[in-house]
Scaffold this motif. Structure first.
Motif, mmCIF file in Angstrom:
data_model
loop_
_atom_site.group_PDB
_atom_site.id
_atom_site.type_symbol
_atom_site.label_atom_id
_atom_site.label_comp_id
_atom_site.label_asym_id
_atom_site.label_seq_id
_atom_site.Cartn_x
_atom_site.Cartn_y
_atom_site.Cartn_z
ATOM 1 N N GLY A 498 0.797 -1.218 0.000
ATOM 2 C CA GLY A 498 0.000 0.000 0.000
ATOM 3 C C GLY A 498 0.834 1.273 0.000
ATOM 4 N N GLU A 499 2.103 1.198 -0.417
ATOM 5 C CA GLU A 499 3.000 2.368 -0.414
ATOM 6 C C GLU A 499 3.022 2.999 -1.802
ATOM 7 O OE1 GLU A 499 6.036 0.817 3.107
ATOM 8 O OE2 GLU A 499 6.540 0.405 1.012
ATOM 9 N N TYR A 500 1.844 3.470 -2.242
ATOM 10 C CA TYR A 500 1.717 4.018 -3.596
ATOM 11 C C TYR A 500 2.519 5.307 -3.779
ATOM 12 C CZ TYR A 500 -2.112 0.681 -3.681
ATOM 13 O OH TYR A 500 -2.851 -0.482 -3.606
ATOM 14 N N ASP A 501 2.700 6.022 -2.678
ATOM 15 C CA ASP A 501 3.439 7.279 -2.775
ATOM 16 C C ASP A 501 4.919 7.072 -3.084
ATOM 17 O OD1 ASP A 501 3.497 6.050 -0.226
ATOM 18 O OD2 ASP A 501 4.366 7.877 0.643
ATOM 19 N N LYS A 502 5.421 5.843 -2.944
ATOM 20 C CA LYS A 502 6.837 5.570 -3.200
ATOM 21 C C LYS A 502 7.100 5.106 -4.628
ATOM 22 C CE LYS A 502 7.917 4.343 1.599
ATOM 23 N NZ LYS A 502 8.439 3.274 2.500
ATOM 24 N N ILE A 503 6.024 4.798 -5.359
ATOM 25 C CA ILE A 503 6.203 4.193 -6.683
ATOM 26 C C ILE A 503 6.848 5.159 -7.670
ATOM 27 C CG2 ILE A 503 4.982 3.265 -8.683
ATOM 28 C CD1 ILE A 503 2.955 2.057 -6.720
ATOM 29 N N VAL A 504 6.312 6.362 -7.774
ATOM 30 C CA VAL A 504 6.829 7.318 -8.760
ATOM 31 C C VAL A 504 8.255 7.761 -8.424
ATOM 32 C CG1 VAL A 504 6.486 9.557 -9.854
ATOM 33 C CG2 VAL A 504 4.521 8.076 -9.391
ATOM 34 N N PRO A 505 8.552 8.139 -7.169
ATOM 35 C CA PRO A 505 9.939 8.513 -6.863
ATOM 36 C C PRO A 505 10.936 7.397 -7.165
ATOM 37 C CG PRO A 505 8.486 9.223 -5.099
ATOM 38 C CD PRO A 505 7.660 8.373 -6.010
ATOM 39 N N TYR A 506 10.547 6.158 -6.855
ATOM 40 C CA TYR A 506 11.460 5.047 -7.117
ATOM 41 C C TYR A 506 11.664 4.860 -8.618
ATOM 42 C CZ TYR A 506 13.217 0.289 -7.645
ATOM 43 O OH TYR A 506 13.954 -0.802 -8.025
ATOM 44 N N SER A 507 10.568 4.839 -9.383
ATOM 45 C CA SER A 507 10.666 4.639 -10.832
ATOM 46 C C SER A 507 11.518 5.723 -11.475
ATOM 47 C CB SER A 507 9.273 4.627 -11.462
ATOM 48 O OG SER A 507 8.497 3.575 -10.936
ATOM 49 N N ALA A 531 -5.019 5.350 -5.296
ATOM 50 C CA ALA A 531 -5.007 6.074 -6.567
ATOM 51 C C ALA A 531 -4.645 7.536 -6.348
ATOM 52 C CB ALA A 531 -6.370 5.953 -7.244
ATOM 53 N N LEU A 532 -5.170 8.115 -5.241
ATOM 54 C CA LEU A 532 -4.865 9.511 -4.928
ATOM 55 C C LEU A 532 -3.378 9.682 -4.618
ATOM 56 C CD1 LEU A 532 -5.803 12.413 -4.397
ATOM 57 C CD2 LEU A 532 -6.355 11.708 -2.041
ATOM 58 N N ASP A 533 -2.803 8.759 -3.816
ATOM 59 C CA ASP A 533 -1.375 8.839 -3.484
ATOM 60 C C ASP A 533 -0.514 8.718 -4.735
ATOM 61 O OD1 ASP A 533 -1.990 9.108 -0.815
ATOM 62 O OD2 ASP A 533 -1.749 6.974 -0.359
#
Length: 545
Positions: A498-507, A531-533
């Motif tokens: 559930g750590e969606y906020d980490k997906i974009v920075p990592y990618s 989805a919001l995160d």
């Protein structure tokens, strides 16, 4: 013709660089490191910059002796009882001193200390500050004023000093005497021999390194024909840590035509933990510091090599021949060492030890045969140690299978666990070993062991290892995927956690592209907050999604 275990070549010639042969001798030509050779001539000092294609600089300086700092461009000059130290880069005098006793030998023992030997005593002169030289100890009666000093060293821990010299012996012979001095205890031990050196080696089975003294011994009262011996003994070990490392003295294989020969230098190759002994008649001996065994002997020159130094980066030894000024470079030929030991010395145990310690080729068949012998004898621990020391020669899936097939003795751990435990003590497991260890550990419900090994970087992270761990611990699997750079599976772990906020920075940080539109569409129905995160991460991403 079989290859020999040394590489030997002439790198330059001082006479060809314009240095007169009268200046190429003990006391006038010095080489404190692989950076400079300094030659004192009647009306000038010649500096040969070895780090700059042997560029020659001649300075109109009159001095009796000159010696370059082993690290910096700092030159010490001596004229009579006047000592001066100059910084060549800054073109400035750093310090000077008038000593009460004439100096008969001097040497940089480190980048910060210049040792001065007089007819009676030994002094240390610190490079920093303006203090005068400090007397360290008096010369022992066995190494009195009639002895020509040719060697002085300080141990790596700075607590031991070694002074060495030669003098005329009976029937035209040359005696060697040395003085080992303890700075802490303020006591001396006389030694009979011609050459010695301190070194630091890693002794198997010990956590602390061993500071050893390696020295040549030839007693004046020895009967004719008795060969000199090589000693290797540890000095300065804390008794609370155990007994010091010490080898029984080993006879040096002196050839029949060199009965009157004697060593002039002993230089340590710290990289490979071997030593080179060079003699007056031009012989070279190479020894293993862990066993004191002679690895090779050859006559490399008809002339005397009177000054030597080690090259730390390669383990090579440089030497300069008297008068002719040939500058030789000698180093271990690793590719030929093990085949030479096997075919010429016929010492399989030594070959196995050196191949494992130095990671050298040539002992693969020996390893395999010794492994089979130990396994057949059910000597699991020694077999595991052999594999661990073999480099990569035996670290294969077939070896793992052999340990897995051995039944456990009552009250003892499974042999395969003993094997992995031994490997872990000595380093890191490879990919296959990591997988085979992880399977039973996870089955036994002991994830804390996996966490410890991962924290200590003892396991080779791979996609397969992450897949194995995933059903048991998503967080641990994420750690493995991140180290193995399995980006898609790492992102799946972020989703699972559930750590969606980490997906974009990592990618963005790893340059991994993915279909964010599809992920957002799926999350809108299943996890609106996720989805919001994720959307916030996309908006805040530098340069856009």
């Amino acid at each position: 013709m079989a290859q020999v275990p040394i590489a030997f070549n002439e790198v330059l010639n001082l006479q060809q660089l314009g240095v007169p042969e009268t200046s190429i001798k003990h006391g006038l030509t010095t080489m404190e490191s692989d950076k400079w050779i300094v030659c004192v001539e009647p009306s000038q000092v010649t500096l040969v910059d070895l780090a700059n294609n042997a560029q020659v600089t001649r300075r109109p300086i009159q001095a009796e002796a000159a010696i370059m700092n082993p690290v910096s461009n700092i030159l010490a000059l001596r004229s009579g009882t006047t000592l001066q130290i100059f910084n060549l880069d800054a073109k400035a005098k750093m310090k000077s001193h008038t000593i009460t006793e004439p100096v008969v030998f001097w040497k940089w023992t480190s980048a910060q200390n210049l040792a001065l030997v007089s007819a009676k005593s030994v002094y240390h002169w610190a490079l920093s500050g303006q203090d005068a030289p400090v007397k360290m100890f008096d010369r022992h009666t066995t190494i009195g004023p009639q002895t020509q000093i040719i060697n002085y060293q300080v141990s790596p821990d700075g607590k031991w000093c070694l002074l060495g010299g030669i003098s005329a012996g009976a029937q035209g012979g040359v005696n060697g005497n040395m003085q080992l001095y303890s700075i802490e205890k303020k006591v001396s031990q006389p030694l009979q021999g011609h050459a010695a050196s301190f070194a630091t080696i890693k002794v198997p089975g010990r956590d602390d390194p061993a500071q050893i003294l390696c020295f040549h011994e030839k007693k004046q009262e020895s009967p004719p024909g008795e060969p000199p011996k090589l000693f290797v003994m540890e000095v300065g070990r804390d008794p609370a840590k155990g007994a010091p490392f010490r080898l029984a003295p080993v006879p040096i294989p002196v050839p029949p035509d060199a009965a009157a020969d004697f060593p002039v230098s002993l230089v340590v190759d710290a990289k490979h933990e071997i030593s080179f002994l060079l003699t007056k008649m031009g012989y070279l001996y190479m020894f293993d510091l862990h066993t004191a065994k002679a690895l090779y002997r050859a006559k490399i020159t008809q002339d005397t090599i009177f000054v030597t130094c080690a090259q730390q980066s390669s383990g090579a030894v440089f030497g300069v021949t008297v008068r002719k000024g040939q500058v030789f470079r000698v180093m271990l030929n690793g590719a030929a060492l093990i085949p030479y030991i096997v075919s010429t010395l016929r010492d399989n145990n030594l070959a196995i030890q050196l191949a494992g310690r130095l990671g050298l080729p040539g002992a693969e068949n020996l390893y395999a045969a010794e492994f089979e012998r130990l396994i057949s004898a059910r000597n699991v621990l020694e077999a595991a140690k052999l594999v661990s020391n073999s480099g990569g020669a035996l670290r294969t899936p077939a070896t793992i299978a052999r340990f897995q097939q051995i039944p456990a003795e009552p009250g003892s751990p499974q042999p395969v666990f003993q094997y992995f435990s031994t490997l872990l003590e000595h380093g890191k497991l490879n990919e296959q070993e990591s997988l085979e260890l992880a399977k039973p550990v996870l089955q036994q419900g002991r994830p804390q062991l996996m966490e410890k090994w991962l924290k200590d970087d003892k396991l080779q992270c791979s996609e397969a290892l992450g897949d194995l761990i995933m059903p048991n611990d998503i967080g641990m699997a994420l750690s493995v995927y991140l180290r193995a750079e399995c980006h898609a599976k790492a992102i799946n772990c972020f989703v699972q956690r559930g750590e969606y906020d980490k997906i974009v920075p990592y990618s963005s940080s790893v340059g991994f592209s993915m279909d964010y539109s599809s992920m957002l569409s799926q999350l809108l129905f299943s996890n609106p907050q996720g989805a919001l995160d994720l959307a916030k991460g996309l908006v805040n991403a530098e340069g856009g999604p």
